[in-house]
Design a protein around this motif. Sequence first.
Motif, PDB file in Angstrom:
ATOM      1  N   ASP A 178       0.818  -1.208   0.000  1.00  0.00           N
ATOM      2  CA  ASP A 178       0.000   0.000   0.000  1.00  0.00           C
ATOM      3  C   ASP A 178       0.853   1.259   0.000  1.00  0.00           C
ATOM      4  N   GLU A 179       1.885   1.269   0.822  1.00  0.00           N
ATOM      5  CA  GLU A 179       2.744   2.441   0.930  1.00  0.00           C
ATOM      6  C   GLU A 179       4.180   2.008   1.111  1.00  0.00           C
ATOM      7  N   PRO A 180       5.123   2.708   0.609  1.00  0.00           N
ATOM      8  CA  PRO A 180       4.949   3.872  -0.248  1.00  0.00           C
ATOM      9  C   PRO A 180       4.498   3.461  -1.651  1.00  0.00           C
ATOM     10  N   THR A 181       3.833   4.373  -2.301  1.00  0.00           N
ATOM     11  CA  THR A 181       3.362   4.126  -3.657  1.00  0.00           C
ATOM     12  C   THR A 181       4.546   4.228  -4.629  1.00  0.00           C
ATOM     13  N   PRO A 182       4.399   3.695  -5.829  1.00  0.00           N
ATOM     14  CA  PRO A 182       5.471   3.863  -6.825  1.00  0.00           C
ATOM     15  C   PRO A 182       5.815   5.341  -7.047  1.00  0.00           C
ATOM     16  N   THR A 183       4.823   6.183  -7.061  1.00  0.00           N
ATOM     17  CA  THR A 183       5.069   7.618  -7.240  1.00  0.00           C
ATOM     18  C   THR A 183       5.912   8.153  -6.094  1.00  0.00           C
ATOM     19  N   GLU A 184       5.573   7.781  -4.869  1.00  0.00           N
ATOM     20  CA  GLU A 184       6.331   8.247  -3.707  1.00  0.00           C
ATOM     21  C   GLU A 184       7.759   7.722  -3.725  1.00  0.00           C
ATOM     22  N   LEU A 185       7.943   6.489  -4.158  1.00  0.00           N
ATOM     23  CA  LEU A 185       9.289   5.915  -4.224  1.00  0.00           C
ATOM     24  C   LEU A 185      10.160   6.650  -5.240  1.00  0.00           C
ATOM     25  N   VAL A 186       9.625   6.866  -6.416  1.00  0.00           N
ATOM     26  CA  VAL A 186      10.390   7.564  -7.450  1.00  0.00           C
ATOM     27  C   VAL A 186      10.684   8.992  -7.010  1.00  0.00           C
ATOM     28  N   GLN A 187       9.705   9.654  -6.412  1.00  0.00           N
ATOM     29  CA  GLN A 187       9.912  11.021  -5.933  1.00  0.00           C
ATOM     30  C   GLN A 187      10.984  11.058  -4.852  1.00  0.00           C
ATOM     31  N   ALA A 188      10.987  10.080  -3.953  1.00  0.00           N
ATOM     32  CA  ALA A 188      11.991  10.041  -2.889  1.00  0.00           C
ATOM     33  C   ALA A 188      13.397   9.889  -3.458  1.00  0.00           C
ATOM     34  N   VAL A 189      13.558   9.054  -4.466  1.00  0.00           N
ATOM     35  CA  VAL A 189      14.869   8.880  -5.098  1.00  0.00           C
ATOM     36  C   VAL A 189      15.296  10.186  -5.772  1.00  0.00           C
ATOM     37  N   ALA A 190      14.387  10.810  -6.509  1.00  0.00           N
ATOM     38  CA  ALA A 190      14.709  12.078  -7.171  1.00  0.00           C
ATOM     39  C   ALA A 190      15.113  13.138  -6.150  1.00  0.00           C
ATOM     40  N   ASP A 191      14.365  13.236  -5.066  1.00  0.00           N
ATOM     41  CA  ASP A 191      14.680  14.221  -4.032  1.00  0.00           C
ATOM     42  C   ASP A 191      16.032  13.943  -3.372  1.00  0.00           C
ATOM     43  N   PHE A 192      16.330  12.677  -3.108  1.00  0.00           N
ATOM     44  CA  PHE A 192      17.621  12.303  -2.527  1.00  0.00           C
ATOM     45  C   PHE A 192      18.759  12.712  -3.454  1.00  0.00           C
ATOM     46  N   LEU A 193      18.623  12.377  -4.734  1.00  0.00           N
ATOM     47  CA  LEU A 193      19.675  12.726  -5.689  1.00  0.00           C
ATOM     48  C   LEU A 193      19.826  14.245  -5.817  1.00  0.00           C
ATOM     49  N   ARG A 194      18.708  14.939  -5.876  1.00  0.00           N
ATOM     50  CA  ARG A 194      18.719  16.401  -6.048  1.00  0.00           C
ATOM     51  C   ARG A 194      19.307  17.092  -4.811  1.00  0.00           C
ATOM     52  N   ASN A 195      18.879  16.673  -3.622  1.00  0.00           N
ATOM     53  CA  ASN A 195      19.238  17.393  -2.400  1.00  0.00           C
ATOM     54  C   ASN A 195      20.522  16.913  -1.740  1.00  0.00           C
ATOM     55  N   ASP A 196      20.811  15.621  -1.829  1.00  0.00           N
ATOM     56  CA  ASP A 196      21.955  15.073  -1.098  1.00  0.00           C
ATOM     57  C   ASP A 196      23.170  14.775  -1.970  1.00  0.00           C
ATOM     58  N   ILE A 197      22.954  14.369  -3.202  1.00  0.00           N
ATOM     59  CA  ILE A 197      24.064  13.963  -4.059  1.00  0.00           C
ATOM     60  C   ILE A 197      24.508  15.089  -4.994  1.00  0.00           C
ATOM     61  N   ALA A 198      23.569  15.776  -5.606  1.00  0.00           N
ATOM     62  CA  ALA A 198      23.917  16.817  -6.581  1.00  0.00           C
ATOM     63  C   ALA A 198      24.890  17.863  -6.031  1.00  0.00           C
ATOM     64  N   PRO A 199      24.728  18.324  -4.794  1.00  0.00           N
ATOM     65  CA  PRO A 199      25.675  19.334  -4.297  1.00  0.00           C
ATOM     66  C   PRO A 199      27.113  18.815  -4.161  1.00  0.00           C
ATOM     67  N   LEU A 200      27.295  17.503  -4.198  1.00  0.00           N
ATOM     68  CA  LEU A 200      28.616  16.920  -3.975  1.00  0.00           C
ATOM     69  C   LEU A 200      29.415  16.699  -5.248  1.00  0.00           C
ATOM     70  N   ILE A 201      28.779  16.842  -6.413  1.00  0.00           N
ATOM     71  CA  ILE A 201      29.486  16.551  -7.658  1.00  0.00           C
ATOM     72  C   ILE A 201      29.409  17.740  -8.612  1.00  0.00           C
ATOM     73  N   SER A 202      30.303  17.717  -9.588  1.00  0.00           N
ATOM     74  CA  SER A 202      30.341  18.827 -10.545  1.00  0.00           C
ATOM     75  C   SER A 202      30.708  18.299 -11.925  1.00  0.00           C
ATOM     76  N   GLY A 203      30.759  19.222 -12.861  1.00  0.00           N
ATOM     77  CA  GLY A 203      31.179  18.891 -14.214  1.00  0.00           C
ATOM     78  C   GLY A 203      30.187  17.999 -14.942  1.00  0.00           C
ATOM     79  N   HIS A 204      30.730  17.160 -15.799  1.00  0.00           N
ATOM     80  CA  HIS A 204      29.894  16.306 -16.638  1.00  0.00           C
ATOM     81  C   HIS A 204      29.072  15.311 -15.814  1.00  0.00           C
ATOM     82  N   GLN A 205      29.622  14.854 -14.704  1.00  0.00           N
ATOM     83  CA  GLN A 205      28.870  13.929 -13.844  1.00  0.00           C
ATOM     84  C   GLN A 205      27.642  14.629 -13.250  1.00  0.00           C
TER      85      GLN A 205
END
Length: 128
Positions: A3-30
């Motif tokens: 029932d939970e989390p829904t597929p939408t919530e799972l995909v959103q959580a991954v996107a948010d993690f990558l955007r908020n936690d990982i993106a600030p740590l890398i630069s350039g082409h990566q």
Amino acid sequence: MQDEPTPTELVQAVADFLRNDIAPLISGHQAFKLRVGINALDLVVRQLMQASAAEAVELARLKELLGKHGTLLDLNRALAEQIASGTVDLATPGVREHLWQTTLDKLAVDQPNYASYKREAGRGRDDA
């Protein structure tokens, strides 16, 4: 099935993690490739949340416009064939409105941040 989390919530959580936690740590082409991946995940979320309803309305418009039943794919093909053959055109009642609304609905999922989409989506039907 869970029932939970829904597929939408799972995909959103991954996107948010990558955007908020990982993106600030890398630069350039990566960082560029990561942004592409995040955008793809955001697109999947919008598809999961919006596409089914938009497709149902599109199908109903096509059934009314063409006067027959079928799948969304089949009716879109039939309309395209009629346009290509000259049987219908933008002057045919309902065609212009159908094509415009279908375009806006697809942009709402695909590219909701395009300035032109935002402007057109905010206009009333009588403004077009």
